[in-house]
Design a protein around this motif. Structure first.
Motif, PDB file in Angstrom:
ATOM      1  N   ASP A   1       6.203   4.257   7.213  1.00 18.89           N
ATOM      2  CA  ASP A   1       4.891   4.788   6.836  1.00 18.89           C
ATOM      3  C   ASP A   1       4.962   6.266   6.467  1.00 18.89           C
ATOM      4  O   ASP A   1       3.934   6.896   6.224  1.00 18.89           O
ATOM      5  CB  ASP A   1       3.895   4.590   7.979  1.00 18.89           C
ATOM      6  CG  ASP A   1       3.563   3.114   8.183  1.00 18.89           C
ATOM      7  OD1 ASP A   1       3.416   2.396   7.178  1.00 18.89           O
ATOM      8  OD2 ASP A   1       3.460   2.688   9.351  1.00 18.89           O
ATOM      9  N   ASP A   2       6.183   6.820   6.438  1.00 14.37           N
ATOM     10  CA  ASP A   2       6.339   8.236   6.102  1.00 14.37           C
ATOM     11  C   ASP A   2       7.351   8.432   4.969  1.00 14.37           C
ATOM     12  O   ASP A   2       8.150   9.355   4.986  1.00 14.37           O
ATOM     13  CB  ASP A   2       6.715   9.053   7.340  1.00 14.37           C
ATOM     14  CG  ASP A   2       7.995   8.565   8.015  1.00 14.37           C
ATOM     15  OD1 ASP A   2       8.702   7.700   7.446  1.00 14.37           O
ATOM     16  OD2 ASP A   2       8.285   9.050   9.123  1.00 14.37           O
ATOM     17  N   PHE A   3       7.291   7.543   3.999  1.00 13.69           N
ATOM     18  CA  PHE A   3       8.108   7.635   2.782  1.00 13.69           C
ATOM     19  C   PHE A   3       9.600   7.627   3.060  1.00 13.69           C
ATOM     20  O   PHE A   3      10.378   8.310   2.395  1.00 13.69           O
ATOM     21  CB  PHE A   3       7.705   8.853   1.952  1.00 13.69           C
ATOM     22  CG  PHE A   3       6.250   8.865   1.592  1.00 13.69           C
ATOM     23  CD1 PHE A   3       5.753   8.000   0.628  1.00 13.69           C
ATOM     24  CD2 PHE A   3       5.367   9.708   2.248  1.00 13.69           C
ATOM     25  CE1 PHE A   3       4.407   7.982   0.311  1.00 13.69           C
ATOM     26  CE2 PHE A   3       4.011   9.700   1.938  1.00 13.69           C
ATOM     27  CZ  PHE A   3       3.546   8.833   0.965  1.00 13.69           C
ATOM     28  N   GLY A   4      10.024   6.863   4.083  1.00 11.67           N
ATOM     29  CA  GLY A   4      11.439   6.688   4.360  1.00 11.67           C
ATOM     30  C   GLY A   4      12.048   7.685   5.324  1.00 11.67           C
ATOM     31  O   GLY A   4      13.249   7.633   5.580  1.00 11.67           O
ATOM     32  N   GLU A   5      11.252   8.568   5.885  1.00 17.44           N
ATOM     33  CA  GLU A   5      11.783   9.527   6.870  1.00 17.44           C
ATOM     34  C   GLU A   5      12.199   8.803   8.160  1.00 17.44           C
ATOM     35  O   GLU A   5      13.201   9.154   8.772  1.00 17.44           O
ATOM     36  CB  GLU A   5      10.758  10.612   7.182  1.00 17.44           C
ATOM     37  CG  GLU A   5      10.520  11.569   6.043  1.00 17.44           C
ATOM     38  CD  GLU A   5      11.736  12.412   5.719  1.00 17.44           C
ATOM     39  OE1 GLU A   5      12.426  12.874   6.647  1.00 17.44           O
ATOM     40  OE2 GLU A   5      12.000  12.604   4.515  1.00 17.44           O
TER      41      GLU A   5
ATOM     42  N   GLY B   1       0.852  -1.180   0.000  1.00 15.24           N
ATOM     43  CA  GLY B   1       0.000   0.000   0.000  1.00 15.24           C
ATOM     44  C   GLY B   1       0.888   1.229   0.000  1.00 15.24           C
ATOM     45  O   GLY B   1       1.769   1.370  -0.843  1.00 15.24           O
ATOM     46  N   GLU B   2       0.717   2.100   0.982  1.00 15.22           N
ATOM     47  CA  GLU B   2       1.560   3.289   1.110  1.00 15.22           C
ATOM     48  C   GLU B   2       2.823   3.023   1.935  1.00 15.22           C
ATOM     49  O   GLU B   2       3.702   3.870   2.006  1.00 15.22           O
ATOM     50  CB  GLU B   2       0.768   4.429   1.758  1.00 15.22           C
ATOM     51  CG  GLU B   2      -0.339   4.963   0.873  1.00 15.22           C
ATOM     52  CD  GLU B   2       0.199   5.573  -0.417  1.00 15.22           C
ATOM     53  OE1 GLU B   2       1.149   6.373  -0.348  1.00 15.22           O
ATOM     54  OE2 GLU B   2      -0.338   5.244  -1.490  1.00 15.22           O
ATOM     55  N   ARG B   3       2.912   1.854   2.569  1.00 12.48           N
ATOM     56  CA  ARG B   3       4.069   1.506   3.405  1.00 12.48           C
ATOM     57  C   ARG B   3       5.222   1.013   2.546  1.00 12.48           C
ATOM     58  O   ARG B   3       5.029   0.258   1.585  1.00 12.48           O
ATOM     59  CB  ARG B   3       3.669   0.421   4.402  1.00 12.48           C
ATOM     60  CG  ARG B   3       4.834  -0.107   5.222  1.00 12.48           C
ATOM     61  CD  ARG B   3       4.357  -1.068   6.277  1.00 12.48           C
ATOM     62  NE  ARG B   3       3.795  -0.279   7.369  1.00 12.48           N
ATOM     63  CZ  ARG B   3       3.232  -0.806   8.441  1.00 12.48           C
ATOM     64  NH1 ARG B   3       3.123  -2.106   8.559  1.00 12.48           N
ATOM     65  NH2 ARG B   3       2.754  -0.033   9.396  1.00 12.48           N
ATOM     66  N   LEU B   4       6.443   1.409   2.889  1.00 15.08           N
ATOM     67  CA  LEU B   4       7.650   0.867   2.273  1.00 15.08           C
ATOM     68  C   LEU B   4       8.184  -0.236   3.171  1.00 15.08           C
ATOM     69  O   LEU B   4       8.241  -0.069   4.392  1.00 15.08           O
ATOM     70  CB  LEU B   4       8.712   1.961   2.132  1.00 15.08           C
ATOM     71  CG  LEU B   4       8.359   3.160   1.280  1.00 15.08           C
ATOM     72  CD1 LEU B   4       9.481   4.198   1.345  1.00 15.08           C
ATOM     73  CD2 LEU B   4       8.097   2.749  -0.149  1.00 15.08           C
ATOM     74  N   VAL B   5       8.587  -1.361   2.574  1.00 10.32           N
ATOM     75  CA  VAL B   5       9.153  -2.484   3.312  1.00 10.32           C
ATOM     76  C   VAL B   5      10.470  -2.856   2.650  1.00 10.32           C
ATOM     77  O   VAL B   5      10.518  -3.078   1.436  1.00 10.32           O
ATOM     78  CB  VAL B   5       8.201  -3.707   3.320  1.00 10.32           C
ATOM     79  CG1 VAL B   5       8.804  -4.853   4.107  1.00 10.32           C
ATOM     80  CG2 VAL B   5       6.834  -3.327   3.877  1.00 10.32           C
ATOM     81  N   ALA B   6      11.553  -2.899   3.439  1.00  8.28           N
ATOM     82  CA  ALA B   6      12.879  -3.215   2.905  1.00  8.28           C
ATOM     83  C   ALA B   6      13.468  -4.403   3.650  1.00  8.28           C
ATOM     84  O   ALA B   6      13.225  -4.593   4.847  1.00  8.28           O
ATOM     85  CB  ALA B   6      13.802  -2.015   3.046  1.00  8.28           C
TER      86      ALA B   6
END
Length: 94
Positions: free
Chosen positions: A34-38, A18-23
Motif C-alpha cells: 500500500d506504499d508503492f512497493g516500500e 486501486g492504489e494497492r500493488l499486488v504481485a
C-alpha cells in the motif's frame, strides 16, 4: 505457507488494485503493498503452486492464475484468496 521471505521470492506478475500493488510468483506467493512497493505484506493463499499472472479489473475484485491450471479469486484487494478451479477440476468438465 506464510514466510517473511515471500516478497524476496521470484515474482512473475504485478497488478494494481486501486492504489494497492499486488504481485504473484513462486510457491503460490502473493504479496501486496500500500506504499508503492516500500513494504510488502503476504496474502492468504490456498495453493503452493507457481502463480504466473494477476489481474484486477477494478479496485477490489481480482484473479490470479498459475501452473496446473489454478485460478484464484480475491474480493478484498488481494489480501485473501480462494481457489475457483484447477486443472484437475477443469479436466472433469470436458
Amino acid at each position: 505457507m506464510t514466510t517473511h521471505l515471500a516478497a524476496n521470492s521470484l515474482l512473475l506478475d504485478l497488478s494494481r488494485a486501486g492504489e494497492r500493488l499486488v504481485a504473484v510468483g513462486e510457491r503460490g506467493h502473493i504479496v501486496y503493498s500500500d506504499d508503492f512497493g516500500e513494504s510488502w505484506s503476504q496474502a492468504e493463499v490456498p495453493v503452493s503452486t507457481t502463480l504466473t499472472g494477476v489481474y484486477f479489473p477494478g479496485e477490489s475484485k481480482g484473479w490470479a492464475v498459475g501452473h496446473g491450471g489454478v485460478i484464484l479469486h480475491s474480493s478484498d484487494r488481494g489480501e485473501t484468496w480462494v481457489k475457483q478451479m484447477d486443472g484437475h477440476e477443469g479436466s472433469e468438465l470436458v
